[in-house]
Design a protein around this motif. Structure first.
Motif, PDB file in Angstrom:
ATOM      1  N   TYR A  13     -27.782 -23.595  14.880  1.00 28.58           N
ATOM      2  CA  TYR A  13     -26.355 -23.377  14.711  1.00 28.58           C
ATOM      3  C   TYR A  13     -25.889 -24.130  13.482  1.00 28.58           C
ATOM      4  O   TYR A  13     -26.449 -25.164  13.117  1.00 28.58           O
ATOM      5  CB  TYR A  13     -25.571 -23.905  15.914  1.00 28.58           C
ATOM      6  CG  TYR A  13     -25.678 -23.066  17.166  1.00 28.58           C
ATOM      7  CD1 TYR A  13     -26.694 -23.291  18.087  1.00 28.58           C
ATOM      8  CD2 TYR A  13     -24.758 -22.065  17.440  1.00 28.58           C
ATOM      9  CE1 TYR A  13     -26.790 -22.539  19.248  1.00 28.58           C
ATOM     10  CE2 TYR A  13     -24.837 -21.300  18.592  1.00 28.58           C
ATOM     11  CZ  TYR A  13     -25.864 -21.544  19.490  1.00 28.58           C
ATOM     12  OH  TYR A  13     -25.947 -20.797  20.637  1.00 28.58           O
TER      13      TYR A  13
ATOM     14  N   GLN B 150     -22.188 -25.852  12.070  1.00 40.62           N
ATOM     15  CA  GLN B 150     -20.865 -26.237  12.519  1.00 40.62           C
ATOM     16  C   GLN B 150     -20.003 -26.579  11.320  1.00 40.62           C
ATOM     17  O   GLN B 150     -20.301 -27.510  10.577  1.00 40.62           O
ATOM     18  CB  GLN B 150     -20.928 -27.437  13.476  1.00 40.62           C
ATOM     19  CG  GLN B 150     -19.567 -27.825  14.037  1.00 40.62           C
ATOM     20  CD  GLN B 150     -19.659 -28.938  15.060  1.00 40.62           C
ATOM     21  OE1 GLN B 150     -20.573 -29.765  15.054  1.00 40.62           O
ATOM     22  NE2 GLN B 150     -18.698 -28.976  15.979  1.00 40.62           N
TER      23      GLN B 150
ATOM     24  N   PHE C 147     -20.010 -19.699  21.382  1.00 39.94           N
ATOM     25  CA  PHE C 147     -19.097 -20.816  21.563  1.00 39.94           C
ATOM     26  C   PHE C 147     -17.686 -20.480  21.094  1.00 39.94           C
ATOM     27  O   PHE C 147     -17.496 -19.709  20.153  1.00 39.94           O
ATOM     28  CB  PHE C 147     -19.593 -22.025  20.758  1.00 39.94           C
ATOM     29  CG  PHE C 147     -20.820 -22.676  21.321  1.00 39.94           C
ATOM     30  CD1 PHE C 147     -22.081 -22.203  20.995  1.00 39.94           C
ATOM     31  CD2 PHE C 147     -20.712 -23.756  22.183  1.00 39.94           C
ATOM     32  CE1 PHE C 147     -23.223 -22.801  21.516  1.00 39.94           C
ATOM     33  CE2 PHE C 147     -21.843 -24.355  22.706  1.00 39.94           C
ATOM     34  CZ  PHE C 147     -23.098 -23.878  22.378  1.00 39.94           C
ATOM     35  N   GLY C 148     -16.708 -21.100  21.740  1.00 40.40           N
ATOM     36  CA  GLY C 148     -15.362 -21.116  21.219  1.00 40.40           C
ATOM     37  C   GLY C 148     -15.287 -22.047  20.019  1.00 40.40           C
ATOM     38  O   GLY C 148     -16.272 -22.716  19.677  1.00 40.40           O
ATOM     39  N   LYS C 149     -14.116 -22.102  19.389  1.00 37.89           N
ATOM     40  CA  LYS C 149     -13.986 -22.876  18.154  1.00 37.89           C
ATOM     41  C   LYS C 149     -13.771 -24.360  18.395  1.00 37.89           C
ATOM     42  O   LYS C 149     -13.775 -25.142  17.448  1.00 37.89           O
ATOM     43  CB  LYS C 149     -12.857 -22.312  17.291  1.00 37.89           C
ATOM     44  CG  LYS C 149     -13.173 -20.932  16.743  1.00 37.89           C
ATOM     45  CD  LYS C 149     -12.116 -20.454  15.763  1.00 37.89           C
ATOM     46  CE  LYS C 149     -12.538 -19.109  15.170  1.00 37.89           C
ATOM     47  NZ  LYS C 149     -11.550 -18.609  14.171  1.00 37.89           N
ATOM     48  N   GLY C 150     -13.580 -24.762  19.625  1.00 35.42           N
ATOM     49  CA  GLY C 150     -13.489 -26.181  19.934  1.00 35.42           C
ATOM     50  C   GLY C 150     -12.069 -26.703  20.032  1.00 35.42           C
ATOM     51  O   GLY C 150     -11.140 -26.166  19.427  1.00 35.42           O
TER      52      GLY C 150
ATOM     53  N   PHE D 141     -16.072 -27.797  23.678  1.00 37.53           N
ATOM     54  CA  PHE D 141     -16.343 -26.394  23.398  1.00 37.53           C
ATOM     55  C   PHE D 141     -16.548 -25.637  24.698  1.00 37.53           C
ATOM     56  O   PHE D 141     -17.351 -26.068  25.546  1.00 37.53           O
ATOM     57  CB  PHE D 141     -17.616 -26.234  22.559  1.00 37.53           C
ATOM     58  CG  PHE D 141     -17.528 -26.796  21.176  1.00 37.53           C
ATOM     59  CD1 PHE D 141     -18.001 -28.065  20.897  1.00 37.53           C
ATOM     60  CD2 PHE D 141     -16.992 -26.042  20.142  1.00 37.53           C
ATOM     61  CE1 PHE D 141     -17.933 -28.584  19.611  1.00 37.53           C
ATOM     62  CE2 PHE D 141     -16.921 -26.551  18.854  1.00 37.53           C
ATOM     63  CZ  PHE D 141     -17.388 -27.819  18.595  1.00 37.53           C
TER      64      PHE D 141
ATOM     65  N   GLY E 114     -16.063 -24.011  15.098  1.00 39.34           N
ATOM     66  CA  GLY E 114     -16.996 -23.997  16.210  1.00 39.34           C
ATOM     67  C   GLY E 114     -18.436 -23.976  15.754  1.00 39.34           C
ATOM     68  O   GLY E 114     -18.774 -24.422  14.655  1.00 39.34           O
ATOM     69  N   LEU E 115     -19.276 -23.431  16.589  1.00 37.08           N
ATOM     70  CA  LEU E 115     -20.712 -23.362  16.326  1.00 37.08           C
ATOM     71  C   LEU E 115     -21.108 -21.900  16.129  1.00 37.08           C
ATOM     72  O   LEU E 115     -20.891 -21.062  17.008  1.00 37.08           O
ATOM     73  CB  LEU E 115     -21.486 -23.958  17.501  1.00 37.08           C
ATOM     74  CG  LEU E 115     -21.286 -25.447  17.719  1.00 37.08           C
ATOM     75  CD1 LEU E 115     -21.430 -25.814  19.181  1.00 37.08           C
ATOM     76  CD2 LEU E 115     -22.292 -26.227  16.887  1.00 37.08           C
TER      77      LEU E 115
END
Lengths: 113, 111
Positions: free
Chosen positions: A35, A37, B101-104, B89, A42-43
């Motif tokens: 991934y 970041q 994943f969501g963007k956090g 996340f 996000g990832l």
């Protein structure tokens, strides 16, 4: 038990250079992932592997390559580095893929200048 | 749709308060919903996860609430502490091979 180990932790790369980010795990996990970041984004999945000899593209594979010759190792290759590849890269592994928890490494912070 | 939408982007809560982070998805094929916690300079770590056959799961001070009909799930942190300050996340599994994943959410708990 080291888990997922990534090297290097930090690196500065010049535009057009190439490098390999190393990832190794000692948990005998079949699934491994790369991934990136970026702040507020996000990832994003770059590449993943469901076992030795098998790899597949994720959401953002352009500019990267991977190989999986052993269960333990999953290196990420950056060819002709560009500033857009400045990011923090995380490797992760999982016992059985999407339905189970991932174990992440501590990341590689890469800057392309 | 292979997306997980997470809100808010950042959150500040007083110690002892209950921060709530929300996520929404569109693909009904998603069948696993984990939450990850990330401290600065570290990789994300699995915090808690839920499958769509249950509506709530608790682990210590952390609770996931899941609304299958609304395609939403949320994380609640009871009696929040400054040590809970981190980025959280949400994620979902669209197929057996991977999760997205969501963007956090950057959470800050004031002492």
């Amino acid at each position: 038990n080291a888990g997922v180990t990534q090297t290097p932790k930090f690196h500065i790369l010049k535009i057009g250079q190439s490098m390999t980010l190393q990832c190794t795990q000692d948990m005998n996990h079949n699934y491994m992932y790369w991934y990136r970041q970026d702040p507020g984004m996000g990832l994003k999945l770059i590449y993943y592997s469901v076992g030795a000899g098998i790899t597949d593209k994720g959401e953002v594979p352009n500019g990267y390559n991977v190989s999986r010759s052993t269960t333990e190792d999953f290196p990420l290759r950056l060819e002709l580095a560009a500033p857009s590849q400045t990011s923090v890269y995380f490797c992760a592994s999982s016992y059985s893929g999407g339905g189970y928890g991932y174990t992440f490494g501590s990341g590689t912070r890469l800057t392309v200048v | 749709q292979q997306q997980v939408k997470q809100s808010p982007q950042s959150l500040i809560v007083q110690k002892g308060g209950i921060p709530i982070i929300n996520c929404a998805y569109e693909n009904t094929a998603f069948d696993y919903f984990p939450w990850y916690q990330q401290f600065p300079g570290k990789g994300p770590a699995l915090l808690i996860a839920i499958r769509p056959d249950v509506s709530e799961k608790k682990e210590g001070r952390f609770t996931i609430s899941f609304n299958k009909s609304a395609k939403q799930f949320s994380l609640h942190i009871m009696d929040s502490q400054p040590g809970d300050s981190a980025t959280y996340f949400c994620a979902a599994s669209p197929n057996p091979d991977k999760i997205i994943f969501g963007k956090g959410t950057r959470l800050h708990i004031l002492p």
